[in-house]
Design a protein around this motif. Structure first.
Motif, mmCIF file in Angstrom:
data_model
loop_
_atom_site.group_PDB
_atom_site.id
_atom_site.type_symbol
_atom_site.label_atom_id
_atom_site.label_comp_id
_atom_site.label_asym_id
_atom_site.label_seq_id
_atom_site.Cartn_x
_atom_site.Cartn_y
_atom_site.Cartn_z
ATOM 1 N N GLY A 46 -17.172 -5.402 -1.646
ATOM 2 C CA GLY A 46 -16.861 -4.014 -1.338
ATOM 3 C C GLY A 46 -17.643 -3.035 -2.173
ATOM 4 O O GLY A 46 -18.203 -3.378 -3.223
ATOM 5 N N LYS A 63 -4.767 -0.832 -3.029
ATOM 6 C CA LYS A 63 -6.055 -0.197 -2.695
ATOM 7 C C LYS A 63 -6.627 -0.762 -1.401
ATOM 8 O O LYS A 63 -7.228 -0.027 -0.618
ATOM 9 N N THR A 64 -6.434 -2.048 -1.180
ATOM 10 C CA THR A 64 -6.891 -2.634 0.087
ATOM 11 C C THR A 64 -6.098 -2.030 1.239
ATOM 12 O O THR A 64 -6.672 -1.656 2.267
ATOM 13 N N TRP A 65 -4.783 -1.911 1.085
ATOM 14 C CA TRP A 65 -3.944 -1.265 2.107
ATOM 15 C C TRP A 65 -4.474 0.133 2.399
ATOM 16 O O TRP A 65 -4.657 0.506 3.551
ATOM 17 N N MET A 115 -2.009 -8.169 0.341
ATOM 18 C CA MET A 115 -3.115 -7.353 -0.149
ATOM 19 C C MET A 115 -2.632 -6.454 -1.276
ATOM 20 O O MET A 115 -1.443 -6.178 -1.392
ATOM 21 N N SER A 119 -7.368 1.284 2.003
ATOM 22 C CA SER A 119 -8.713 1.282 2.587
ATOM 23 C C SER A 119 -8.681 1.033 4.093
ATOM 24 O O SER A 119 -9.665 1.310 4.785
ATOM 25 N N THR A 146 -16.981 -4.217 -6.050
ATOM 26 C CA THR A 146 -15.894 -5.182 -5.967
ATOM 27 C C THR A 146 -16.511 -6.527 -5.591
ATOM 28 O O THR A 146 -17.345 -6.596 -4.688
ATOM 29 N N GLY A 202 -7.171 -9.538 -0.143
ATOM 30 C CA GLY A 202 -7.850 -8.619 -1.060
ATOM 31 C C GLY A 202 -6.904 -7.780 -1.866
ATOM 32 O O GLY A 202 -5.710 -7.825 -1.679
ATOM 33 N N GLY A 203 -7.487 -7.091 -2.749
ATOM 34 C CA GLY A 203 -8.890 -6.972 -3.093
ATOM 35 C C GLY A 203 -9.323 -7.945 -4.184
ATOM 36 O O GLY A 203 -8.700 -8.980 -4.421
ATOM 37 N N TRP A 246 -12.193 -13.594 2.972
ATOM 38 C CA TRP A 246 -13.045 -12.458 2.627
ATOM 39 C C TRP A 246 -14.442 -12.677 3.166
ATOM 40 O O TRP A 246 -14.804 -13.779 3.557
#
Length: 185
Positions: free
Chosen positions: A17, A47-49, A44, A51, A139, A109-110, A8
């Protein structure tokens, strides 16, 4: 089981984030991420996917494993090129089946996934890009306890590099001092 790493970028306040995105632009960090994770499975949260820009899903050259507890998301994720798991431990087992020639699996992440990996002792390495900015975020990266984690390398060793965007950054690698227990196979 391959080495489990986390990767990260964070500010001094551990911001990773804001509003589903990184609140900075450091192309060198993106290139570093690609170099480190290329050819390795990445894990991941959903939500990371989501994003990631659609044109980059799934991340090329890597098996993408997405953790979601929402079974209604499983089929759309699979259709989008991701493998799915209902827990981080299951994701690690699944990713471990797809390492091929890679010596590592990377958690990308996240914030909740990173925190769980640290709390449960599932990761052995943390590749952290320090971003020299004071920005607000929603985040955050987990705190790496100095009793558990040690800095093993920094580039540059002293000071900072300056991105083409003008932001200062430094790559740091931490290793867990005690061997991490691995997820069940």
């Amino acid at each position: 089981m391959p080495t489990v790493g986390m990767i990260w970028a964070q500010t001094p306040g551990r911001v990773i984030g804001r509003d589903g995105a990184m609140p900075w632009h450091v192309p060198e960090d993106l290139a570093y991420f690609k170099t480190v994770t290329q050819g390795a499975p990445v894990i991941m949260g959903r939500k990371t996917w989501e994003s990631l820009p659609e044109r980059f899903r799934p991340l090329p050259g890597r098996v993408n494993v997405v953790v979601t507890r929402d079974t209604s998301k499983t089929l759309p994720l699979a259709e989008g090129g991701a493998l799915t798991a209902s827990s981080l431990e299951d994701a690690l087992s699944l990713a471990g089946e797809h390492t091929y020639d890679s010596p590592a699996v990377w958690i990308m992440g996240g914030g909740a996934i990173y925190s769980e990996a640290v709390e449960k002792g599932l990761a052995e390495i943390a590749a952290v890009t320090q971003i020299d900015l004071d920005v607000d975020g929603d985040t955050f990266a987990p705190q790496l306890d100095p009793q558990e984690w040690t800095l093993v390398s920094a580039m540059p060793e002293q000071g900072w590099e300056t991105s083409q965007s003008g932001t200062r950054y430094r790559f740091e690698t931490y290793r867990r001092m005690r061997p991490a227990p691995h997820a069940p196979a």
